[in-house]
Design a protein around this motif. Structure first.
Motif, PDB file in Angstrom:
ATOM      1  N   PRO A  23      -1.818 -10.401  16.701  1.00 41.96           N
ATOM      2  CA  PRO A  23      -1.569  -8.990  16.383  1.00 41.96           C
ATOM      3  C   PRO A  23      -2.755  -8.279  15.733  1.00 41.96           C
ATOM      4  O   PRO A  23      -2.897  -7.064  15.888  1.00 41.96           O
ATOM      5  CB  PRO A  23      -0.386  -9.034  15.414  1.00 41.96           C
ATOM      6  CG  PRO A  23       0.026 -10.447  15.275  1.00 41.96           C
ATOM      7  CD  PRO A  23      -0.874 -11.317  16.072  1.00 41.96           C
ATOM      8  N   GLU A  24      -3.615  -9.005  15.030  1.00 44.48           N
ATOM      9  CA  GLU A  24      -4.739  -8.348  14.346  1.00 44.48           C
ATOM     10  C   GLU A  24      -5.955  -8.158  15.251  1.00 44.48           C
ATOM     11  O   GLU A  24      -6.988  -7.667  14.817  1.00 44.48           O
ATOM     12  CB  GLU A  24      -5.179  -9.143  13.117  1.00 44.48           C
ATOM     13  CG  GLU A  24      -4.336  -8.874  11.885  1.00 44.48           C
ATOM     14  CD  GLU A  24      -2.938  -9.448  12.030  1.00 44.48           C
ATOM     15  OE1 GLU A  24      -2.797 -10.586  12.518  1.00 44.48           O
ATOM     16  OE2 GLU A  24      -1.976  -8.743  11.679  1.00 44.48           O
ATOM     17  N   ALA A  25      -5.844  -8.548  16.533  1.00 44.48           N
ATOM     18  CA  ALA A  25      -6.994  -8.439  17.438  1.00 44.48           C
ATOM     19  C   ALA A  25      -7.520  -7.008  17.458  1.00 44.48           C
ATOM     20  O   ALA A  25      -6.747  -6.055  17.489  1.00 44.48           O
ATOM     21  CB  ALA A  25      -6.581  -8.863  18.842  1.00 44.48           C
ATOM     22  N   GLY A  26      -8.833  -6.869  17.410  1.00 48.51           N
ATOM     23  CA  GLY A  26      -9.458  -5.554  17.567  1.00 48.51           C
ATOM     24  C   GLY A  26      -9.486  -4.697  16.327  1.00 48.51           C
ATOM     25  O   GLY A  26     -10.079  -3.621  16.331  1.00 48.51           O
ATOM     26  N   ARG A  27      -8.872  -5.148  15.240  1.00 45.27           N
ATOM     27  CA  ARG A  27      -8.914  -4.350  14.009  1.00 45.27           C
ATOM     28  C   ARG A  27     -10.375  -4.239  13.539  1.00 45.27           C
ATOM     29  O   ARG A  27     -11.144  -5.179  13.666  1.00 45.27           O
ATOM     30  CB  ARG A  27      -8.087  -4.999  12.902  1.00 45.27           C
ATOM     31  CG  ARG A  27      -6.610  -4.995  13.182  1.00 45.27           C
ATOM     32  CD  ARG A  27      -6.036  -3.573  13.067  1.00 45.27           C
ATOM     33  NE  ARG A  27      -4.600  -3.590  13.203  1.00 45.27           N
ATOM     34  CZ  ARG A  27      -3.958  -3.561  14.371  1.00 45.27           C
ATOM     35  NH1 ARG A  27      -4.639  -3.510  15.498  1.00 45.27           N
ATOM     36  NH2 ARG A  27      -2.651  -3.557  14.409  1.00 45.27           N
ATOM     37  N   GLY A  28     -10.751  -3.078  13.029  1.00 43.64           N
ATOM     38  CA  GLY A  28     -12.109  -2.896  12.534  1.00 43.64           C
ATOM     39  C   GLY A  28     -13.067  -2.409  13.610  1.00 43.64           C
ATOM     40  O   GLY A  28     -14.205  -2.076  13.325  1.00 43.64           O
ATOM     41  N   LYS A  29     -12.586  -2.361  14.867  1.00 45.67           N
ATOM     42  CA  LYS A  29     -13.432  -1.827  15.931  1.00 45.67           C
ATOM     43  C   LYS A  29     -13.039  -0.378  16.208  1.00 45.67           C
ATOM     44  O   LYS A  29     -11.964   0.069  15.807  1.00 45.67           O
ATOM     45  CB  LYS A  29     -13.253  -2.647  17.214  1.00 45.67           C
ATOM     46  CG  LYS A  29     -13.847  -4.025  17.125  1.00 45.67           C
ATOM     47  CD  LYS A  29     -13.866  -4.672  18.492  1.00 45.67           C
ATOM     48  CE  LYS A  29     -14.426  -6.081  18.394  1.00 45.67           C
ATOM     49  NZ  LYS A  29     -14.037  -6.898  19.537  1.00 45.67           N
ATOM     50  N   GLU A  30     -13.910   0.344  16.916  1.00 48.57           N
ATOM     51  CA  GLU A  30     -13.572   1.705  17.341  1.00 48.57           C
ATOM     52  C   GLU A  30     -12.284   1.660  18.168  1.00 48.57           C
ATOM     53  O   GLU A  30     -12.168   0.793  19.045  1.00 48.57           O
ATOM     54  CB  GLU A  30     -14.690   2.276  18.224  1.00 48.57           C
ATOM     55  CG  GLU A  30     -15.901   2.764  17.456  1.00 48.57           C
ATOM     56  CD  GLU A  30     -15.575   3.977  16.594  1.00 48.57           C
ATOM     57  OE1 GLU A  30     -14.990   4.942  17.119  1.00 48.57           O
ATOM     58  OE2 GLU A  30     -15.887   3.928  15.382  1.00 48.57           O
ATOM     59  N   PRO A  31     -11.337   2.555  17.913  1.00 43.52           N
ATOM     60  CA  PRO A  31     -10.134   2.565  18.739  1.00 43.52           C
ATOM     61  C   PRO A  31     -10.489   2.722  20.220  1.00 43.52           C
ATOM     62  O   PRO A  31     -11.374   3.491  20.569  1.00 43.52           O
ATOM     63  CB  PRO A  31      -9.364   3.798  18.237  1.00 43.52           C
ATOM     64  CG  PRO A  31      -9.882   4.035  16.860  1.00 43.52           C
ATOM     65  CD  PRO A  31     -11.310   3.568  16.853  1.00 43.52           C
ATOM     66  N   ASN A  32      -9.817   1.932  21.051  1.00 40.57           N
ATOM     67  CA  ASN A  32     -10.109   1.917  22.482  1.00 40.57           C
ATOM     68  C   ASN A  32      -8.767   1.960  23.221  1.00 40.57           C
ATOM     69  O   ASN A  32      -7.969   1.031  23.090  1.00 40.57           O
ATOM     70  CB  ASN A  32     -10.882   0.623  22.781  1.00 40.57           C
ATOM     71  CG  ASN A  32     -11.068   0.377  24.255  1.00 40.57           C
ATOM     72  OD1 ASN A  32     -10.342   0.912  25.093  1.00 40.57           O
ATOM     73  ND2 ASN A  32     -12.041  -0.437  24.576  1.00 40.57           N
ATOM     74  N   PRO A  33      -8.507   3.062  23.952  1.00 40.82           N
ATOM     75  CA  PRO A  33      -7.180   3.223  24.579  1.00 40.82           C
ATOM     76  C   PRO A  33      -6.821   2.064  25.501  1.00 40.82           C
ATOM     77  O   PRO A  33      -5.650   1.675  25.580  1.00 40.82           O
ATOM     78  CB  PRO A  33      -7.312   4.526  25.376  1.00 40.82           C
ATOM     79  CG  PRO A  33      -8.505   5.209  24.842  1.00 40.82           C
ATOM     80  CD  PRO A  33      -9.390   4.190  24.214  1.00 40.82           C
TER      81      PRO A  33
END
Ligand SMILES: NC(=O)c1ccc[n+]([C@@H]2O[C@H](COP(=O)([O-])OP(=O)(O)OC[C@H]3O[C@@H](n4cnc5c(N)ncnc54)[C@H](OP(=O)(O)O)[C@@H]3O)[C@@H](O)[C@H]2O)c1
Length: 218
Positions: free
Chosen positions: A115-125
């Protein structure tokens, strides 16, 4: 000995899982979409079955999985497009569940996402869509009356197993070798009393067998 049907058998986790299952005495069938993959699968001792999740439905999947005891779903669109992500990652497990019900197959192992994948990165649709579809599939599986296990790996590394993991109901985010996910799945499959669990996994310091045994409820 169980008859195991792997969806995603040619993938980074799937192709590492199949030989572990064969070594443990199981029979393995693998779904593949490209005709040229069949010979390699056969040479590895895997029964190849052709099919594309973009086209398969519960009705057409049912005869393919007929006669198996366990289904492993480790397939994914891998960023190849929004519609493909919806149909493969989102709809795929639901079609599998319906086909399993039709065929009286009760055990399903789903490779999902942390669930925490991608946190801290620019939001990407596109990534948000992927995570939404993964969660939709998890919800379909978790509400089913199958003996499911949902495995949520951290960011996957293209590495074979070193057999050392951290696994729990809720653990800090991290990376995990695809080989370690495969080894954990193989151990889970040989521990059928573990069922109806959602397990997060990263690389860590605990041997896989011990990490799996901790999920056996007393
Ligand atoms: N990347 C990450 O960091 C990460 C993190 C957590 C979870 N995950 C999830 O972990 C799972 C396994 O990852 P992986 O890296 O082992 O996957 P992968 O190497 O991308 O392999 C995907 C598998 O799915 C198959 N596939 C793709 N489209 C298909 C279709 N239309 N019909 C039938 N099969 C199809 C591929 O077959 P082909 O050989 O034909 O391409 C391949 O066997 C995926 O569900 C992924 O979303 C990924």
């Amino acid at each position: 000995m169980a008859r195991i049907f792997i969806i995603g058998v040619t993938g980074g986790i799937g192709h590492r899982l199949a030989p572990l299952l064969l070594a443990n005495g199981h029979q393995v069938t693998g779904l593949h979409r490209k005709p040229e993959q069949a010979d390699n699968l056969k040479n590895a001792g895997i029964t190849p079955v052709t099919g594309d999740l973009m086209e398969l439905t519960a009705e057409t999947l049912a005869p393919l999985i007929r006669g198996h005891d366990i289904v492993v779903f480790s397939s994914g669109a891998a960023g190849s497009g929004l519609d493909r992500t919806t149909r493969i990652d989102g709809d795929g497990p639901g079609h599998v569940l319906a086909a399993m019900k039709q065929e009286g197959i009760s055990r399903l192992y789903l490779v999902s996402a942390f669930p925490e994948a991608g946190r801290g990165k620019e939001p990407n649709p596109r990534f948000e869509h992927y995570m939404t579809e993964k969660k939709r599939a998890d919800a379909d599986v978790a509400v089913s009356d199958t003996d499911w296990v949902i495995l949520r790996p951290g960011t996957l590394l293209h590495e074979d197993q070193d057999g050392q993991v951290n696994a729990g109901l809720a653990i800090p985010y991290g990376t995990v070798k695809r080989g370690n996910v495969a080894q954990f799945l193989a151990e889970l499959i040989d521990t059928p009393e573990i069922r109806r669990e959602i397990i997060e996994i990263t690389d860590g310091r605990m041997p896989v067998a011990e990490a799996v045994s901790r999920f056996v409820r007393k």
